[in-house]
Design a protein around this motif. Structure first.
Motif, PDB file in Angstrom:
ATOM      1  N   GLN A  10     102.097  -0.792  24.931  1.00  0.00           N
ATOM      2  CA  GLN A  10     101.618   0.136  25.964  1.00  0.00           C
ATOM      3  C   GLN A  10     102.761   0.977  26.534  1.00  0.00           C
ATOM      4  O   GLN A  10     102.541   1.891  27.312  1.00  0.00           O
ATOM      5  CB  GLN A  10     100.957  -0.646  27.111  1.00  0.00           C
ATOM      6  N   SER A  17     100.565   3.626  29.829  1.00  0.00           N
ATOM      7  CA  SER A  17      99.235   3.600  30.441  1.00  0.00           C
ATOM      8  C   SER A  17      98.735   2.189  30.703  1.00  0.00           C
ATOM      9  O   SER A  17      98.942   1.273  29.914  1.00  0.00           O
ATOM     10  CB  SER A  17      98.241   4.372  29.573  1.00  0.00           C
ATOM     11  N   SER A  19      95.392   0.132  31.146  1.00  0.00           N
ATOM     12  CA  SER A  19      93.976   0.303  30.818  1.00  0.00           C
ATOM     13  C   SER A  19      93.185  -0.997  30.932  1.00  0.00           C
ATOM     14  O   SER A  19      91.969  -0.998  30.760  1.00  0.00           O
ATOM     15  CB  SER A  19      93.846   0.860  29.392  1.00  0.00           C
ATOM     16  N   LYS A  21      91.004  -3.771  32.497  1.00  0.00           N
ATOM     17  CA  LYS A  21      90.031  -3.674  33.584  1.00  0.00           C
ATOM     18  C   LYS A  21      90.521  -4.398  34.849  1.00  0.00           C
ATOM     19  O   LYS A  21      90.434  -3.869  35.951  1.00  0.00           O
ATOM     20  CB  LYS A  21      88.706  -4.295  33.100  1.00  0.00           C
ATOM     21  N   LEU A  24      93.288  -2.353  36.484  1.00  0.00           N
ATOM     22  CA  LEU A  24      92.768  -1.113  37.079  1.00  0.00           C
ATOM     23  C   LEU A  24      92.016  -1.418  38.370  1.00  0.00           C
ATOM     24  O   LEU A  24      92.202  -0.752  39.389  1.00  0.00           O
ATOM     25  CB  LEU A  24      91.836  -0.399  36.083  1.00  0.00           C
ATOM     26  N   GLU A  25      91.165  -2.426  38.331  1.00  0.00           N
ATOM     27  CA  GLU A  25      90.375  -2.778  39.510  1.00  0.00           C
ATOM     28  C   GLU A  25      91.268  -3.148  40.688  1.00  0.00           C
ATOM     29  O   GLU A  25      91.050  -2.712  41.818  1.00  0.00           O
ATOM     30  CB  GLU A  25      89.429  -3.942  39.192  1.00  0.00           C
ATOM     31  N   SER A  57      92.840   8.238  36.027  1.00  0.00           N
ATOM     32  CA  SER A  57      91.475   8.570  35.610  1.00  0.00           C
ATOM     33  C   SER A  57      90.625   7.306  35.650  1.00  0.00           C
ATOM     34  O   SER A  57      91.103   6.227  36.000  1.00  0.00           O
ATOM     35  CB  SER A  57      91.480   9.167  34.205  1.00  0.00           C
ATOM     36  N   GLU A  58      89.368   7.448  35.287  1.00  0.00           N
ATOM     37  CA  GLU A  58      88.441   6.304  35.296  1.00  0.00           C
ATOM     38  C   GLU A  58      88.927   5.220  34.339  1.00  0.00           C
ATOM     39  O   GLU A  58      88.870   4.036  34.644  1.00  0.00           O
ATOM     40  CB  GLU A  58      87.048   6.811  34.876  1.00  0.00           C
ATOM     41  N   GLN A  59      89.418   5.641  33.158  1.00  0.00           N
ATOM     42  CA  GLN A  59      89.761   4.696  32.084  1.00  0.00           C
ATOM     43  C   GLN A  59      91.187   4.171  32.157  1.00  0.00           C
ATOM     44  O   GLN A  59      91.486   3.119  31.600  1.00  0.00           O
ATOM     45  CB  GLN A  59      89.568   5.339  30.695  1.00  0.00           C
ATOM     46  N   GLN A  60      92.064   4.950  32.769  1.00  0.00           N
ATOM     47  CA  GLN A  60      93.462   4.508  32.731  1.00  0.00           C
ATOM     48  C   GLN A  60      94.291   5.118  33.851  1.00  0.00           C
ATOM     49  O   GLN A  60      93.912   6.099  34.487  1.00  0.00           O
ATOM     50  CB  GLN A  60      94.091   4.841  31.376  1.00  0.00           C
ATOM     51  N   GLN A  62      98.206   6.459  34.195  1.00  0.00           N
ATOM     52  CA  GLN A  62      99.380   6.777  33.383  1.00  0.00           C
ATOM     53  C   GLN A  62     100.616   6.865  34.261  1.00  0.00           C
ATOM     54  O   GLN A  62     100.540   7.301  35.422  1.00  0.00           O
ATOM     55  CB  GLN A  62      99.164   8.098  32.642  1.00  0.00           C
TER      56      GLN A  62
END
Lengths: 236, 236
Positions: A10, A17, A19, A21, A24-25, A57-60, A62
């Motif tokens: 990564q 990034s 990514s 879950k 991110l949460e 963003s929603e997915q990751q 950076q």
């Protein structure tokens, strides 16, 4: 989470990034990360960096590395502990990792319920290791070994771990010699199950090179005694 | 449960009786008590005894005292801790009591969620104190105080607790002086919330007589740092 742990792949390019879950949460809910914020990031089994967030963003999320930071030193200790019940196991792994234990050996003992060896948590230890590393700000996972037979481990494996420079201490309530204080050198710490090792086990440990030492006349739970012992043995 | 805690009125006659549901269930399920067995019993705020079971029925277990045993000594420490989340609070109280803390003060701080003061656990602290005492084999409950306002506590109450013989240490990551080792004399230990005290709070603590000391560069959870600190400060 005081550091976000990433896999080396990564962090291969200039922009890294996040990514996963779970990460991110956490970063959204508890940290409310924004572009421009700094974030502590560790590369699994590698270095640790202060980074800056460049995109959310929603997915990751950076980021790019700003500069390297020191990875905290480990405690020079091998923790050998009778396999506790599953709920305690999770905490024990997380806390031992957070405190910086180098190596953890989970051992069978007479008072360990055999069903404990079937818990799915034993398949998920690396998850609790990650949580412990992310709590501490560390990047290096400890070695973890499982030994399901007490006698062969104590007679054949343990003596190969003990040296003059790396003594082994087994916490035992009925001895007069106290656990040493602030030794700050490598050692092995052995903690029994709820209810303690049986006399046969303590005798076998002593016969194979361990020193039985007391932690006073309060009976402390496994998950509590581990930080208590490390606070006593090591002065940072 | 390494000791059964009874109220003084349950031990007024020659034959004592255990009738609390929680204690009966534990003794039946985990200990499988039989007439003739010995059992450690403590009288709340009083002495501790080895007893012998004389009768076991559905409603109660009856016993008589064989001889007195020593109650373990307390640690001469006042623990001041930012109120943690409810789940952590239970463990923190149990562990602090097990380890022998003399006095516990739960304090508000900027990073303490105000909702934590509404938790029903705060009404049940004596239950978790009992569990901690029964774990340790102790009979004497610590004092517990709640202070919902940080500034008045630190400015008006804390200075009356600190003396030349009872220094106060606040665990803080960004100082060079390390938490002392094996002091074995009375002291006050102050532990911040998740995320730490804010700079204003640390400054106010220092201004009012506390020493800010480091516990190294690993970030350790509140419930783990408490046994870690006491293992470091006290040598039994």
């Amino acid at each position: 989470m005081n550091l976000v742990l990433l896999d080396p792949r990564q962090t291969a390019s200039e922009i890294w990034s996040i990514s996963a879950k779970r990460q991110l949460e956490h970063l959204r809910t508890h940290v409310d990360v924004q572009v421009g914020d700094t974030l502590k990031v560790g590369v699994r089994e590698g270095k640790r960096y202060l980074t800056q967030i460049v995109n959310v963003s929603e997915q990751q999320i950076q980021l790019k590395a700003l500069h390297e930071e020191a990875v905290p030193a480990k405690l020079p200790v091998t923790l050998i502990v009778a396999l506790p019940r599953p709920k305690v196991l999770r905490r024990l792994i997380m806390d031992s990792v957070t405190l910086g234990v180098e190596k953890i050996i989970l051992l069978h003992s007479y008072r360990v319920d055999k069903s404990y060896w079937q818990t799915p948590f034993l398949q998920q230890l690396s998850h609790y290791v990650d949580l412990g590393l992310e709590q501490a700000g560390d990047t290096i996972a400890p070695q973890i070994q499982l030994h399901k037979r007490f006698k062969p481990f104590v007679e054949d494996v343990l003596p190969t771990l003990i040296t003059a420079d790396r003594p082994a201490f087994v916490a035992h309530p009925y001895v007069t010699e106290a656990m040493p204080v602030a030794i700050d050198h490598p050692c092995i710490v052995i903690i029994g199950p709820e209810g303690g090792f049986i006399p046969y086990e303590v005798d076998l440990l002593i016969k194979n090179g361990c020193q039985a030492v007391s932690l006073g006349n309060r009976i402390i739970r496994t998950e509590t005694v581990i930080p208590y012992v490390f606070g006593r043995l090591f002065t940072l």
